[in-house]
Design a protein around this motif. Structure first.
Motif, PDB file in Angstrom:
ATOM      1  N   ALA A  91       0.836  -1.169  -0.119  1.00 29.19           N
ATOM      2  CA  ALA A  91      -0.074   0.023   0.073  1.00 29.19           C
ATOM      3  C   ALA A  91       0.945   1.336  -0.066  1.00 29.19           C
ATOM      4  O   ALA A  91       0.709   2.337  -0.732  1.00 29.19           O
ATOM      5  CB  ALA A  91      -0.826  -0.008   1.321  1.00 29.19           C
ATOM      6  N   LYS A  92       1.820   1.338   0.778  1.00 25.15           N
ATOM      7  CA  LYS A  92       2.704   2.316   0.777  1.00 25.15           C
ATOM      8  C   LYS A  92       3.523   2.533  -0.250  1.00 25.15           C
ATOM      9  O   LYS A  92       3.594   3.590  -0.790  1.00 25.15           O
ATOM     10  CB  LYS A  92       3.725   2.149   2.287  1.00 25.15           C
ATOM     11  N   ARG A  93       4.296   1.539  -1.047  1.00 27.94           N
ATOM     12  CA  ARG A  93       4.842   1.730  -2.220  1.00 27.94           C
ATOM     13  C   ARG A  93       4.211   2.013  -3.314  1.00 27.94           C
ATOM     14  O   ARG A  93       4.287   2.963  -4.148  1.00 27.94           O
ATOM     15  CB  ARG A  93       5.515   0.348  -2.502  1.00 27.94           C
ATOM     16  N   LEU A  94       2.430   1.572  -3.491  1.00 27.69           N
ATOM     17  CA  LEU A  94       1.957   2.092  -4.460  1.00 27.69           C
ATOM     18  C   LEU A  94       1.693   3.572  -4.463  1.00 27.69           C
ATOM     19  O   LEU A  94       1.578   4.208  -5.523  1.00 27.69           O
ATOM     20  CB  LEU A  94       0.423   1.380  -4.318  1.00 27.69           C
ATOM     21  N   GLN A  95       1.429   4.077  -3.161  1.00 25.26           N
ATOM     22  CA  GLN A  95       0.842   5.510  -3.005  1.00 25.26           C
ATOM     23  C   GLN A  95       2.371   6.451  -3.366  1.00 25.26           C
ATOM     24  O   GLN A  95       2.246   7.338  -3.905  1.00 25.26           O
ATOM     25  CB  GLN A  95       0.396   5.860  -1.718  1.00 25.26           C
ATOM     26  N   GLU A  96       3.474   5.774  -2.933  1.00 25.92           N
ATOM     27  CA  GLU A  96       4.614   6.586  -3.047  1.00 25.92           C
ATOM     28  C   GLU A  96       4.922   6.632  -4.428  1.00 25.92           C
ATOM     29  O   GLU A  96       5.299   7.791  -5.015  1.00 25.92           O
ATOM     30  CB  GLU A  96       5.892   5.905  -2.311  1.00 25.92           C
ATOM     31  N   LEU A  97       4.838   5.690  -5.202  1.00 20.33           N
ATOM     32  CA  LEU A  97       5.155   5.701  -6.750  1.00 20.33           C
ATOM     33  C   LEU A  97       4.172   6.351  -7.550  1.00 20.33           C
ATOM     34  O   LEU A  97       4.617   7.187  -8.249  1.00 20.33           O
ATOM     35  CB  LEU A  97       4.926   4.123  -7.249  1.00 20.33           C
ATOM     36  N   ARG A  98       2.863   6.440  -7.189  1.00 23.66           N
ATOM     37  CA  ARG A  98       2.120   7.336  -7.675  1.00 23.66           C
ATOM     38  C   ARG A  98       2.200   8.826  -7.571  1.00 23.66           C
ATOM     39  O   ARG A  98       2.102   9.519  -8.492  1.00 23.66           O
ATOM     40  CB  ARG A  98       0.524   6.979  -7.226  1.00 23.66           C
ATOM     41  N   LEU A  99       2.444   9.203  -6.279  1.00 25.23           N
ATOM     42  CA  LEU A  99       2.941  10.638  -6.046  1.00 25.23           C
ATOM     43  C   LEU A  99       4.037  11.070  -6.572  1.00 25.23           C
ATOM     44  O   LEU A  99       4.349  12.082  -6.912  1.00 25.23           O
ATOM     45  CB  LEU A  99       2.845  10.715  -4.459  1.00 25.23           C
ATOM     46  N   LYS A 100       5.210   9.928  -6.605  1.00 22.97           N
ATOM     47  CA  LYS A 100       6.429  10.338  -7.312  1.00 22.97           C
ATOM     48  C   LYS A 100       6.270  10.885  -8.746  1.00 22.97           C
ATOM     49  O   LYS A 100       7.195  11.449  -9.348  1.00 22.97           O
ATOM     50  CB  LYS A 100       7.381   9.089  -6.872  1.00 22.97           C
ATOM     51  N   ASN A 101       5.243  10.089  -9.346  1.00 24.46           N
ATOM     52  CA  ASN A 101       5.082  10.160 -10.797  1.00 24.46           C
ATOM     53  C   ASN A 101       4.002  11.364 -10.879  1.00 24.46           C
ATOM     54  O   ASN A 101       3.666  11.593 -12.161  1.00 24.46           O
ATOM     55  CB  ASN A 101       4.703   8.970 -11.262  1.00 24.46           C
ATOM     56  N   ASN A 102       3.509  12.107  -9.969  1.00 24.19           N
ATOM     57  CA  ASN A 102       2.669  13.267  -9.982  1.00 24.19           C
ATOM     58  C   ASN A 102       1.344  12.931 -10.714  1.00 24.19           C
ATOM     59  O   ASN A 102       0.965  13.476 -11.480  1.00 24.19           O
ATOM     60  CB  ASN A 102       3.229  14.351 -10.905  1.00 24.19           C
ATOM     61  N   LEU A 103       0.726  11.532 -10.245  1.00 27.01           N
ATOM     62  CA  LEU A 103      -0.207  11.055 -10.931  1.00 27.01           C
ATOM     63  C   LEU A 103      -1.555  10.983  -9.712  1.00 27.01           C
ATOM     64  O   LEU A 103      -1.240  10.781  -8.576  1.00 27.01           O
ATOM     65  CB  LEU A 103      -0.109   9.495 -11.236  1.00 27.01           C
ATOM     66  N   SER A 104      -2.832  11.428 -10.308  1.00 29.89           N
ATOM     67  CA  SER A 104      -3.718  11.242  -9.293  1.00 29.89           C
ATOM     68  C   SER A 104      -4.041   9.939  -9.285  1.00 29.89           C
ATOM     69  O   SER A 104      -3.741   9.091 -10.010  1.00 29.89           O
ATOM     70  CB  SER A 104      -4.777  12.091  -9.862  1.00 29.89           C
TER      71      SER A 104
END
Length: 97
Positions: A6-19
């Motif tokens: 869960a943490k890594r999914l959110q981190e990757l999404r935010l790192k890539n500036n994706l909603s």
């Protein structure tokens, strides 16, 4: 393992500036499914896990917490450039190839 995922999914999404909507569009999943993955309420199917890993160019092992670092993205580099990077990394780690 689920909390790491869960943490890594959110981190990757935010790192890539994706909603969550944009990530959903790239993975063909609804924003609510993305949200449930990020909160740990649901876990992705194997197929969805592979799709997410492919979108972010990381391994499924990384997403699951079995690898501690995401892999270096070498897309667009020549074989010679990749070998030079591997030599540099080995040198920094104090190891020979």
């Amino acid at each position: 393992m689920i909390s790491i995922l869960a943490k890594r999914l959110q981190e990757l999404r935010l790192k890539n500036n994706l909603s969550q909507l944009q990530m959903g569009q790239r993975t063909n999943l609804s924003p609510s499914v993305i949200s449930s993955y990020e909160t740990g309420a649901r876990t992705p199917t194997l197929e969805n896990l592979i799709t997410i890993a492919s979108v972010f160019k990381v391994s499924t092992d990384y997403l699951l917490g079995l690898e501690h670092e995401d892999r270096l993205n070498t897309d667009g580099l020549s074989r010679k450039d990749i070998e030079a990077l591997q030599t540099l990394i080995s040198s920094l780690k104090g190891k020979s190839i």
